[in-house]
Scaffold this motif. Structure first.
Motif, PDB file in Angstrom:
ATOM      1  N   PHE A   1      -3.252 -19.543  -2.180  1.00 56.00           N
ATOM      2  CA  PHE A   1      -2.738 -20.858  -2.530  1.00 56.00           C
ATOM      3  C   PHE A   1      -1.608 -21.270  -1.591  1.00 56.00           C
ATOM      4  N   ILE A   2      -1.275 -22.538  -1.615  1.00 48.47           N
ATOM      5  CA  ILE A   2      -0.235 -23.070  -0.746  1.00 48.47           C
ATOM      6  C   ILE A   2       1.117 -22.439  -1.053  1.00 48.47           C
ATOM      7  N   THR A   3       1.297 -21.942  -2.260  1.00 49.39           N
ATOM      8  CA  THR A   3       2.555 -21.301  -2.651  1.00 49.39           C
ATOM      9  C   THR A   3       2.544 -19.793  -2.400  1.00 49.39           C
ATOM     10  N   SER A   4       1.432 -19.266  -1.895  1.00 44.41           N
ATOM     11  CA  SER A   4       1.333 -17.826  -1.622  1.00 44.41           C
ATOM     12  C   SER A   4       2.189 -17.458  -0.410  1.00 44.41           C
ATOM     13  N   SER A   5       2.680 -16.219  -0.393  1.00 49.67           N
ATOM     14  CA  SER A   5       3.532 -15.767   0.705  1.00 49.67           C
ATOM     15  C   SER A   5       2.778 -15.705   2.029  1.00 49.67           C
ATOM     16  N   ASP A   6       1.466 -15.561   1.962  1.00 51.83           N
ATOM     17  CA  ASP A   6       0.661 -15.470   3.184  1.00 51.83           C
ATOM     18  C   ASP A   6      -0.111 -16.755   3.475  1.00 51.83           C
ATOM     19  N   ALA A   7       0.366 -17.883   2.950  1.00 48.04           N
ATOM     20  CA  ALA A   7      -0.324 -19.168   3.131  1.00 48.04           C
ATOM     21  C   ALA A   7      -0.459 -19.532   4.605  1.00 48.04           C
ATOM     22  N   ILE A   8       0.600 -19.350   5.371  1.00 47.77           N
ATOM     23  CA  ILE A   8       0.563 -19.702   6.795  1.00 47.77           C
ATOM     24  C   ILE A   8      -0.425 -18.810   7.537  1.00 47.77           C
TER      25      ILE A   8
END
Length: 332
Positions: free
Chosen positions: A154-161
């Protein structure tokens, strides 16, 4: 000129539990940039329907305003960092307003944007992005799962980027894009082969020949009556199509083009097409089957065959007043 439509419906599980639809869609045009975004709110997030709406609106504003930057930026990581930071900033503001954690606003993200001869695609999480390359339907981006089975990023996940995909290229023969959440892809995307259903091609076809509002109504009905029955999840689908490749109207087509559109083959092509010309033109205002039968001087059973064929092709509709042509006869 590009045009977009987007439809969402709540899933059967959410209908049962009276939970708002967590699939959200947004379209925006600014300075010749046309953007379509879709997000699927995380089922485990308390306010994901709000988060998904903030996400699609934020990314549409950002890409529409700074399309050239993302096309020219060669470092994908830099571009992704900017997108994510812009979205997270708005999500943080929203979380403060409603008094929740930013994780409660989690959602996936899909974006397609075009300007001139360039396109930009952004994808994070599950869902599918496809496109029409000439007459061929292709997949631009397949679903991306998280670290574990049946999970997504998800966009709020730490690995989003790290997990976000950014693609760009030249439009060339591309005349349309489609975005769909995982609820819709359960019906319209084949995981094993990585291909999209031919139904998508038909919708692109309808968007060229039918008024956009009519197509949107038909898509909404299909989501409600067909697609959502194959899943418990919410269902969302969006299209961005090139209306610049003009269709002036059925009446401006050649006999062969009309025959191709109507699926007519074999002998007596000109005569058979002429019959459909008369029917479609006569039904520009609603008429009953009896009225059409008298006009054509044909028995009702033969008229019924013509009507059924046109109904199946979605070129006419049934109203209280009778049958009416919805195929665009002329744009004048």
């Amino acid at each position: 000129m590009w045009q977009y439509i987007g439809n969402t419906v709540s899933g059967r599980l959410h209908d049962r539990d009276r939970i708002p639809c967590q699939d959200k869609v947004c379209g925006k045009s600014l300075n010749h940039t046309h953007v379509m975004a879709m997000a699927d709110g995380a089922g485990s997030a308390l306010y994901s329907q709000i988060g998904a709406e903030v996400v699609v609106e934020s990314v549409c504003d950002e890409i529409a305003s700074h399309f050239e930057y993302y096309i020219l930026e060669k470092d994908a990581t830099v571009a992704k960092e900017r997108i994510v930071s812009k979205i997270l900033r708005n999500l943080h503001e929203t979380s403060k307003k409603i008094g929740c954690s930013i994780k409660d606003l989690a959602s996936t993200l899909m974006v397609v944007a075009v300007n001139g001869s360039d396109y930009l695609i952004i994808h994070l999480g599950d869902g599918v992005i496809g496109y029409m390359d000439g007459s061929e339907l292709k997949v631009a981006s397949n679903p991306s799962n998280g670290e574990f089975v049946n999970t997504t990023t998800f966009i709020t996940s730490s690995d989003a980027i790290k997990c976000m995909k950014v693609m760009k290229g030249s439009i060339r023969n591309i005349n349309g894009f489609v975005l769909m959440t995982d609820g819709t892809s359960a019906s319209l995307y084949q995981k094993r082969s990585g291909t999209l259903s031919a139904v998508i091609s038909e919708i692109f076809r309808y968007m060229k020949y039918l008024p956009i509002k009519v197509v949107e109504q038909q898509i909404q009905a299909s989501l409600e009556l067909v697609v959502k029955r194959a899943t418990q999840d919410d269902c969302g689908i969006a299209f961005l199509t090139n209306a610049a490749k003009s269709f002036d109207g059925y009446l401006f087509l050649t006999v062969n083009e009309k025959a191709d559109l109507l699926g007519i083959k074999g002998r007596g092509l000109k005569k058979r097409v002429k019959r459909y010309d008369k029917i479609l033109t006569y039904l520009s205002s609603a008429k009953s089957q009896i009225q059409l039968s008298k006009y054509l001087k044909l028995k009702n059973k033969y008229v019924r065959r013509y009507l059924d064929r046109l109904l199946n092709m979605n070129f006419i509709e049934v109203t209280k007043e009778g049958y009416r042509t919805i195929l665009i006869l002329s744009r004048e």
